[in-house]
Design a protein around this motif. Structure first.
Motif, mmCIF file in Angstrom:
data_model
loop_
_atom_site.group_PDB
_atom_site.id
_atom_site.type_symbol
_atom_site.label_atom_id
_atom_site.label_comp_id
_atom_site.label_asym_id
_atom_site.label_seq_id
_atom_site.Cartn_x
_atom_site.Cartn_y
_atom_site.Cartn_z
ATOM 1 N N ASP A 131 0.968 -1.037 0.078
ATOM 2 C CA ASP A 131 0.018 -0.160 0.085
ATOM 3 C C ASP A 131 0.781 1.300 0.099
ATOM 4 O OD1 ASP A 131 -2.544 1.441 -0.196
ATOM 5 O OD2 ASP A 131 -2.693 1.353 2.165
ATOM 6 N N ARG A 168 -5.736 -10.538 -7.283
ATOM 7 C CA ARG A 168 -6.547 -9.436 -6.535
ATOM 8 C C ARG A 168 -7.496 -10.014 -5.651
ATOM 9 N NH1 ARG A 168 -7.674 -5.882 -10.019
ATOM 10 N NH2 ARG A 168 -8.726 -4.378 -9.012
ATOM 11 N N LYS A 169 -8.013 -9.136 -4.720
ATOM 12 C CA LYS A 169 -8.899 -9.087 -3.758
ATOM 13 C C LYS A 169 -9.804 -7.757 -3.176
ATOM 14 C CE LYS A 169 -10.930 -11.488 -0.203
ATOM 15 N NZ LYS A 169 -11.699 -12.546 -0.303
ATOM 16 N N SER A 170 -10.860 -7.624 -3.629
ATOM 17 C CA SER A 170 -11.685 -6.547 -3.423
ATOM 18 C C SER A 170 -10.963 -5.572 -4.486
ATOM 19 C CB SER A 170 -11.686 -6.187 -2.304
ATOM 20 O OG SER A 170 -12.535 -4.890 -1.990
ATOM 21 N N PHE A 171 -10.511 -4.283 -3.831
ATOM 22 C CA PHE A 171 -9.705 -3.317 -4.530
ATOM 23 C C PHE A 171 -8.640 -3.243 -4.542
ATOM 24 C CE2 PHE A 171 -11.538 -1.679 -0.532
ATOM 25 C CZ PHE A 171 -10.446 -1.421 0.179
ATOM 26 N N VAL A 201 -3.616 -0.586 -4.395
ATOM 27 C CA VAL A 201 -4.962 -0.362 -4.846
ATOM 28 C C VAL A 201 -5.199 -0.062 -6.271
ATOM 29 C CG1 VAL A 201 -5.781 0.217 -2.683
ATOM 30 C CG2 VAL A 201 -4.976 2.135 -3.876
ATOM 31 N N ASP A 202 -6.079 -0.579 -6.876
ATOM 32 C CA ASP A 202 -6.440 -0.390 -8.129
ATOM 33 C C ASP A 202 -7.092 1.103 -8.314
ATOM 34 O OD1 ASP A 202 -8.210 -0.413 -10.920
ATOM 35 O OD2 ASP A 202 -7.073 -2.252 -11.051
ATOM 36 N N PHE A 214 -10.746 1.886 -7.777
ATOM 37 C CA PHE A 214 -11.184 2.300 -6.466
ATOM 38 C C PHE A 214 -10.720 3.680 -6.179
ATOM 39 C CE2 PHE A 214 -9.797 2.829 -2.085
ATOM 40 C CZ PHE A 214 -11.117 2.660 -1.408
#
Length: 108
Positions: free
Chosen positions: A26, A96-99, A56-57, A60
C-alpha cells in the motif's frame, strides 16, 4: 537484524544489487512518478531478486480522489504490470482481492 529508514523511494540510498527481496504494501500509489520508484527497486535488487507489492487499483482510487493530494499516482493492475516489465521484471504471480491487487515479480 532489521532496521528501518525514511527516504525517497525514487532515490534509494543503497548500492546496486543490495537486496534479495523488496516489499511494498500500500505504498506505490503514494509516490509521485511511481515508475521511477520501480526502476530504483530494480536497481537495488540482485539479479533474480523478488519484488512483492500490494496496492490499490485506480478504479477504487477514483472514488476517493477528492480527498487526496495531487502527489498520488493512479494506476490499474495492468498498467502497473506493464511498468514492472519495462523496469526489468518478470511477473511470476498476480491476483486481486476486492480493490487491492498483488504482484510478485522477479528481477531479470
Amino acid at each position: 537484524n532489521v532496521s528501518f529508514l525514511v527516504g525517497d523511494g525514487k532515490n534509494l540510498p543503497f548500492t546496486k544489487g543490495s537486496f534479495d527481496a523488496v516489499f511494498a504494501f500500500d505504498v506505490m500509489h503514494h509516490i509521485e512518478h511511481y515508475q521511477q520508484a520501480l526502476r530504483e527497486v530494480s536497481r537495488v535488487l540482485c539479479r533474480g531478486g523478488y519484488f512483492c507489492c500490494v496496492d490499490v487499483d485506480k478504479k477504487f482510487m477514483r472514488g476517493i480522489v477528492k480527498w487526496l493530494d495531487n502527489t498520488q499516482s493512479f494506476f490499474s493492475e495492468d498498467e502497473f504490470g506493464a511498468t514492472l516489465r519495462s523496469s526489468g521484471f518478470t511477473i511470476k504471480e498476480r491476483g486481486r482481492k476486492s480493490f487491492f491487487f498483488f504482484v510478485i515479480a522477479r528481477r531479470r
